[in-house]
Design a protein around this motif. Sequence first.
Motif, PDB file in Angstrom:
ATOM      1  N   ASP A 124       0.825  -1.212   0.000  1.00 34.44           N
ATOM      2  CA  ASP A 124       0.000   0.000   0.000  1.00 34.44           C
ATOM      3  C   ASP A 124       0.858   1.261   0.000  1.00 34.44           C
ATOM      4  N   LEU A 125       1.993   1.200   0.697  1.00 33.57           N
ATOM      5  CA  LEU A 125       2.787   2.405   0.936  1.00 33.57           C
ATOM      6  C   LEU A 125       3.907   2.625  -0.080  1.00 33.57           C
ATOM      7  N   TYR A 126       4.412   1.556  -0.684  1.00 29.95           N
ATOM      8  CA  TYR A 126       5.593   1.688  -1.537  1.00 29.95           C
ATOM      9  C   TYR A 126       5.336   1.082  -2.913  1.00 29.95           C
ATOM     10  N   PRO A 127       5.436   1.891  -3.969  1.00 32.35           N
ATOM     11  CA  PRO A 127       5.265   1.341  -5.322  1.00 32.35           C
ATOM     12  C   PRO A 127       6.403   0.416  -5.732  1.00 32.35           C
ATOM     13  N   ARG A 128       7.618   0.678  -5.244  1.00 24.51           N
ATOM     14  CA  ARG A 128       8.782  -0.109  -5.650  1.00 24.51           C
ATOM     15  C   ARG A 128       9.613  -0.482  -4.429  1.00 24.51           C
ATOM     16  N   THR A 129      10.366  -1.570  -4.583  1.00 26.06           N
ATOM     17  CA  THR A 129      11.258  -1.989  -3.505  1.00 26.06           C
ATOM     18  C   THR A 129      12.288  -0.909  -3.210  1.00 26.06           C
ATOM     19  N   GLU A 130      12.727  -0.212  -4.264  1.00 22.26           N
ATOM     20  CA  GLU A 130      13.725   0.847  -4.081  1.00 22.26           C
ATOM     21  C   GLU A 130      13.180   1.986  -3.226  1.00 22.26           C
ATOM     22  N   ASP A 131      11.867   2.209  -3.281  1.00 26.06           N
ATOM     23  CA  ASP A 131      11.273   3.269  -2.470  1.00 26.06           C
ATOM     24  C   ASP A 131      11.302   2.901  -0.986  1.00 26.06           C
ATOM     25  N   LEU A 132      11.099   1.631  -0.706  1.00 25.28           N
ATOM     26  CA  LEU A 132      11.195   1.161   0.670  1.00 25.28           C
ATOM     27  C   LEU A 132      12.609   1.355   1.205  1.00 25.28           C
ATOM     28  N   GLN A 133      13.591   1.024   0.386  1.00 24.06           N
ATOM     29  CA  GLN A 133      14.979   1.178   0.809  1.00 24.06           C
ATOM     30  C   GLN A 133      15.342   2.654   0.964  1.00 24.06           C
ATOM     31  N   ALA A 134      14.913   3.477   0.003  1.00 21.16           N
ATOM     32  CA  ALA A 134      15.245   4.894   0.057  1.00 21.16           C
ATOM     33  C   ALA A 134      14.591   5.588   1.246  1.00 21.16           C
ATOM     34  N   ALA A 135      13.441   5.049   1.700  1.00 26.58           N
ATOM     35  CA  ALA A 135      12.760   5.629   2.861  1.00 26.58           C
ATOM     36  C   ALA A 135      13.445   5.263   4.168  1.00 26.58           C
ATOM     37  N   GLY A 136      14.449   4.365   4.104  1.00 27.47           N
ATOM     38  CA  GLY A 136      15.165   3.978   5.309  1.00 27.47           C
ATOM     39  C   GLY A 136      14.405   3.012   6.189  1.00 27.47           C
ATOM     40  N   GLN A 137      13.456   2.265   5.617  1.00 26.82           N
ATOM     41  CA  GLN A 137      12.638   1.360   6.409  1.00 26.82           C
ATOM     42  C   GLN A 137      13.076  -0.089   6.188  1.00 26.82           C
ATOM     43  N   THR A 138      13.173  -0.837   7.290  1.00 28.35           N
ATOM     44  CA  THR A 138      13.548  -2.247   7.248  1.00 28.35           C
ATOM     45  C   THR A 138      12.347  -3.080   7.674  1.00 28.35           C
ATOM     46  N   VAL A 139      11.939  -4.009   6.811  1.00 28.76           N
ATOM     47  CA  VAL A 139      10.811  -4.894   7.096  1.00 28.76           C
ATOM     48  C   VAL A 139      11.290  -6.330   6.934  1.00 28.76           C
ATOM     49  N   VAL A 140      11.111  -7.114   7.987  1.00 26.80           N
ATOM     50  CA  VAL A 140      11.449  -8.532   7.974  1.00 26.80           C
ATOM     51  C   VAL A 140      10.161  -9.307   8.220  1.00 26.80           C
ATOM     52  N   TYR A 141       9.875 -10.296   7.375  1.00 23.36           N
ATOM     53  CA  TYR A 141       8.679 -11.096   7.609  1.00 23.36           C
ATOM     54  C   TYR A 141       9.039 -12.565   7.740  1.00 23.36           C
ATOM     55  N   CYS A 142       8.227 -13.264   8.536  1.00 24.69           N
ATOM     56  CA  CYS A 142       8.414 -14.691   8.786  1.00 24.69           C
ATOM     57  C   CYS A 142       7.058 -15.358   8.619  1.00 24.69           C
ATOM     58  N   VAL A 143       6.997 -16.429   7.838  1.00 24.57           N
ATOM     59  CA  VAL A 143       5.727 -17.066   7.481  1.00 24.57           C
ATOM     60  C   VAL A 143       5.686 -18.485   8.023  1.00 24.57           C
ATOM     61  N   ASN A 144       4.681 -18.752   8.856  1.00 24.79           N
ATOM     62  CA  ASN A 144       4.423 -20.121   9.295  1.00 24.79           C
ATOM     63  C   ASN A 144       3.529 -20.771   8.241  1.00 24.79           C
ATOM     64  N   PRO A 145       3.742 -22.032   7.894  1.00 23.65           N
ATOM     65  CA  PRO A 145       2.994 -22.622   6.785  1.00 23.65           C
ATOM     66  C   PRO A 145       1.557 -23.017   7.099  1.00 23.65           C
ATOM     67  N   HIS A 146       1.203 -23.220   8.362  1.00 21.79           N
ATOM     68  CA  HIS A 146      -0.110 -23.824   8.598  1.00 21.79           C
ATOM     69  C   HIS A 146      -0.826 -23.379   9.863  1.00 21.79           C
ATOM     70  N   VAL A 147      -0.160 -22.796  10.853  1.00 21.82           N
ATOM     71  CA  VAL A 147      -0.811 -22.518  12.133  1.00 21.82           C
ATOM     72  C   VAL A 147      -1.935 -21.503  11.960  1.00 21.82           C
ATOM     73  N   GLY A 148      -2.989 -21.629  12.761  1.00 25.63           N
ATOM     74  CA  GLY A 148      -4.103 -20.690  12.700  1.00 25.63           C
ATOM     75  C   GLY A 148      -3.778 -19.381  13.393  1.00 25.63           C
ATOM     76  N   HIS A 149      -4.727 -18.458  13.344  1.00 21.53           N
ATOM     77  CA  HIS A 149      -4.497 -17.116  13.872  1.00 21.53           C
ATOM     78  C   HIS A 149      -4.094 -17.153  15.340  1.00 21.53           C
ATOM     79  N   LEU A 150      -4.839 -17.864  16.146  1.00 20.63           N
ATOM     80  CA  LEU A 150      -4.555 -17.876  17.578  1.00 20.63           C
ATOM     81  C   LEU A 150      -3.210 -18.523  17.880  1.00 20.63           C
ATOM     82  N   GLY A 151      -2.839 -19.512  17.077  1.00 23.87           N
ATOM     83  CA  GLY A 151      -1.580 -20.195  17.306  1.00 23.87           C
ATOM     84  C   GLY A 151      -0.367 -19.304  17.155  1.00 23.87           C
ATOM     85  N   LEU A 152      -0.515 -18.174  16.447  1.00 23.24           N
ATOM     86  CA  LEU A 152       0.617 -17.268  16.258  1.00 23.24           C
ATOM     87  C   LEU A 152       1.130 -16.727  17.583  1.00 23.24           C
TER      88      LEU A 152
END
Length: 642
Positions: free
Chosen positions: A343-371
């Motif tokens: 929603d916020l960044y049209p390009r990956t380069e814009d995220l980098q230029a904004a100085g923002q670091t985003v790390v994501y981790c994906v569980n393959p199967h656990v439900g919402h509460l299990g998080l």
Amino acid sequence: MPQTIQNPTLGEYQAFLLDALQRSILFLDVLRRRGNQQRISSENPHSQVLDYASELILDGQTFERPISYALLRILPPAGTVIQAQGRPVIVVDPRAGQSPGIGGFKQQSEVGEALNAGHPVYFIAFSTTPVANETFPDVVAGQVRLVDAVVARHPDAPRPLVIGNCQAGYQSLMGAVLRPELYGLCLLAGSPMSYWQGQRGADPVNPMRYSGGLLGGSWLAALTSDLHANEFDGAWLVLNFDNLNPANWLWSKQFNVYAQVDTEAERYLQFERWWGDFIVLNGPTMNYLVNELFVGDKLTQNQLTSADGQVFDLRQIKTPIVVFTSRGDNISPPAQTLGWVLDLYPRTEDLQAAGQTVVYCVNPHVGHLGLFVSSQVARKEDEEILSNLDQIAQLAPGLYELVIEPRTAADEAAPPEADPFGVHAWQSRFEPRTLADLEQFGRNTPQEQAAFAAVDALSQRNLKAYQTWVQPALRAWQGPWITPQSARALRELNPLRLSYSLFAEATNPWIKALAPWADEVRQRRQPVAPDNPFWVAQTQASAHIIQSLQQFQKVRDEGVEKTFFQVFGAPWLQTWLGVHPDTSPDPRLHPQATPAKSPAAPATPTVAPTTATAQPAQAAARHPQTARHSVPSQRPARKPRR
């Protein structure tokens, strides 16, 4: 279908009948204990399910703009070693229907893993009853004050990690916009930041994002709060969660306790301490969440402001943001928890230029509460994230995926000095990613986005009509007809509350007779053999019921999705509501670029070390995305698990 029982003996039938009768009495006694437990907790305005001792540091009800939140310091159990200048960890639970404490309601939890890692741990808890006239912007500003209090207690430590579970995730990020210098890192667990987003035709379907449209928008939340004397019963939210999985809610959760009552009763009651501990929110807060965030999806469009008028622009956050999500989450799927970046960044380069670091981790199967309640998640994802906080803090701006894999045979054979932990089964690395990788989790097409915009437009019209023609009459009745007593009576008639209270001794005196019967049954208990043909048939029948309910859920959810797009995707309705998909801008461009945040050419960012112990060699290695290679994790020293 259940198989036919062939040639059972009379002895097998008698053994099963006795076992079934004993289990029925013990199961009803479990429901009695659950009802009593719920009644006691509901009468305690400070009820919580934390499994750790704590001390009150700061009470938000004493603020100039009072909030129903308080800052607690978790008291480390005996034998736990806390680093003198370790990074504080602050856990914030969602105020989404139940009392606080789920982030630490057992030893293997977010709180438990943070303590094991040697961090000072704090908990932001809320009361089960709301503060009058409290607003959501007040809550955000108040949480900032609570985080500030933690920073003041640890002036020589790195800035804290703030863990926001579900709704507390975007609440915490909004606080980080107001005072970004207070936050060292933010961890969002299952937080629906971009509520409209999803994947049409996904399995599982995400039906909650369609409910606002099919219910006509946010007017129903306003009506509910008006009928409850300007309060909102959180049990309705829990009932919505239960309804998402009818097989579990209507059958398997209870049947599992009935079938394994000798071993499952205590575990069931422990979980029900939280699941059945319903809270009350105030009307303005709930209406804000529904109207502005769930139906309006205004956070990433920069249409929300703080109490003093500051725009909640998430691009102002420069501290690393870690997103923990799951493909099996049908409440806050990855498209919602990660869609805000798109929603916020049209390009990956814009995220980098904004100085923002985003790390994501994906569980393959656990439900919402299990998080945030699963012990397996605590031992894997929570532990790995906490073990790599310093490295995450040193990553160059950009998008990364935290990939967690089992340790290899070579790692197992490494000498002890190569791994100071000696107990970990996982190893991690940071893989550079692009925005295209996030789009794989699901993204609305322009036509689908227009359907949700039509929902928002219809919601605003319905809410305005309700506020004009219905709400004045209801508010005129507050006092003579709608009173705190009538609101309490309505809460007690909530079907989910009734499923607890009908078995509580305070509301059903006859249920007391079960206690002595259950004690006698425990003394004379005769469990049936697992190969008893009637026991086998019972298990098969249960599996068939679960399968039928799961099929019903699948058909229902697919029907909800199909109906939603047939109605709100209709061109005539969108035209009548003023929505024109052919001329609507890309949703990613909703937050208009400012001179300070306009797209810029990729540049080498300068990132100051966030800890006093950062070495020049570490600073020189903060740009892994330029080489497009993974970065292995580097664990800090940590004491073995208790």
